[in-house]
Design a protein around this motif. Sequence first.
Motif, PDB file in Angstrom:
ATOM      1  N   PHE A  95       0.805  -1.222   0.000  1.00 11.11           N
ATOM      2  CA  PHE A  95       0.000   0.000   0.000  1.00 11.11           C
ATOM      3  C   PHE A  95       0.841   1.276   0.000  1.00 11.11           C
ATOM      4  O   PHE A  95       0.292   2.368  -0.078  1.00 11.11           O
ATOM      5  N   ASP A  96       2.177   1.150   0.107  1.00  8.84           N
ATOM      6  CA  ASP A  96       3.011   2.324   0.356  1.00  8.84           C
ATOM      7  C   ASP A  96       3.920   2.719  -0.794  1.00  8.84           C
ATOM      8  O   ASP A  96       4.430   3.837  -0.825  1.00  8.84           O
ATOM      9  N   THR A  97       4.170   1.844  -1.741  1.00 10.99           N
ATOM     10  CA  THR A  97       5.109   2.150  -2.815  1.00 10.99           C
ATOM     11  C   THR A  97       4.386   2.263  -4.150  1.00 10.99           C
ATOM     12  O   THR A  97       3.233   1.844  -4.285  1.00 10.99           O
ATOM     13  N   GLY A  98       5.101   2.784  -5.133  1.00 12.89           N
ATOM     14  CA  GLY A  98       4.532   2.940  -6.469  1.00 12.89           C
ATOM     15  C   GLY A  98       3.948   4.320  -6.697  1.00 12.89           C
ATOM     16  O   GLY A  98       3.981   5.202  -5.819  1.00 12.89           O
ATOM     17  N   SER A  99       3.428   4.528  -7.905  1.00 12.79           N
ATOM     18  CA  SER A  99       2.838   5.810  -8.258  1.00 12.79           C
ATOM     19  C   SER A  99       1.523   6.013  -7.510  1.00 12.79           C
ATOM     20  O   SER A  99       0.999   5.116  -6.856  1.00 12.79           O
ATOM     21  N   LEU A 100       0.987   7.233  -7.636  1.00  9.66           N
ATOM     22  CA  LEU A 100      -0.267   7.560  -6.949  1.00  9.66           C
ATOM     23  C   LEU A 100      -1.413   6.690  -7.455  1.00  9.66           C
ATOM     24  O   LEU A 100      -2.246   6.221  -6.669  1.00  9.66           O
ATOM     25  N   ILE A 101      -1.449   6.456  -8.770  1.00  2.76           N
ATOM     26  CA  ILE A 101      -2.509   5.617  -9.347  1.00  2.76           C
ATOM     27  C   ILE A 101      -2.373   4.173  -8.873  1.00  2.76           C
ATOM     28  O   ILE A 101      -3.370   3.506  -8.552  1.00  2.76           O
ATOM     29  N   LYS A 102      -1.144   3.684  -8.802  1.00  2.00           N
ATOM     30  CA  LYS A 102      -0.916   2.313  -8.359  1.00  2.00           C
ATOM     31  C   LYS A 102      -1.329   2.136  -6.905  1.00  2.00           C
ATOM     32  O   LYS A 102      -1.957   1.127  -6.529  1.00  2.00           O
ATOM     33  N   ARG A 103      -0.994   3.126  -6.070  1.00  2.00           N
ATOM     34  CA  ARG A 103      -1.374   3.042  -4.655  1.00  2.00           C
ATOM     35  C   ARG A 103      -2.888   3.134  -4.486  1.00  2.00           C
ATOM     36  O   ARG A 103      -3.465   2.513  -3.589  1.00  2.00           O
TER      37      ARG A 103
END
Length: 267
Positions: A189-197
């Motif tokens: 839930f904490d890493t990746g782009s804004l869309i991925k999260r």
Amino acid sequence: MLKDITLGQYFPIDSKLHKLDSRTKILLLILDIVTIFMAQSFYSYCLIILFTLFIVKISKVPVNMYFKGLKPILFIILFTAVLNMFLTDGRDLPVFGHSIGLTVEGVIMAVKMALRLVLLIIASSALTYTTSPMALTDGIEKLLKPFSKLGFPAHELAMMMSIAIRFIPTLIEETDKIIKAQQARGADFDTGSLIKRAKSLIPMLVPLFISAFRRADELAVAMESRCYRGGDSRTRLKEIRFTITDLWGFLVFALFFAAVITLDIVF
């Protein structure tokens, strides 16, 4: 972060604030909000801060609980302060000799808005920390009862508000359990782009909504099985009544309100 949300929690402690009638605390909270937004001078804000610290002291609720209540909205406070800082017109305020769009009035307004939000959250938290959900329901219903003659559903609205406040800690605890369960299964839930999260929140939101609807259905069945019928025919185990303590509460707040107005006029 979820554990820092303390809205809706009640601390059954023996304090002067707990002894006040729920209607008194609701009315004083509304008046306190009005006072906070009316204050303009530096000295009036200092007085409001001292009065808020006095409320925290007599509530006997641990101070760290008030700070925990501020953590979830810290981003909103900072975002509001930055907006006011850069979008308020006024005299230019250079930083290290360079103009970056800051104004003197903008900085003052940013501090005021941030301080207002902090004081509002602390005052609202003092109400929920020192008032049980049932007493809060009765207080809201009593205050709205005069409007029932105009067809206003006072009891139903008070019940919905109290149930919503009561289940905030429960839903937060449920959310924390779901997040830990999904993380144990490899969810991130904490890493990746804004869309991925945002997409990663779907495995958390779906079971949370299912759990919320299941709890609502169980609560409805429990109320119906106990022949719950709201409105005027409903009796109460403990009737709320105004006492001399409530009168003293209004007198103290009246002195505080008069002092704030006087400081604004003088300064």
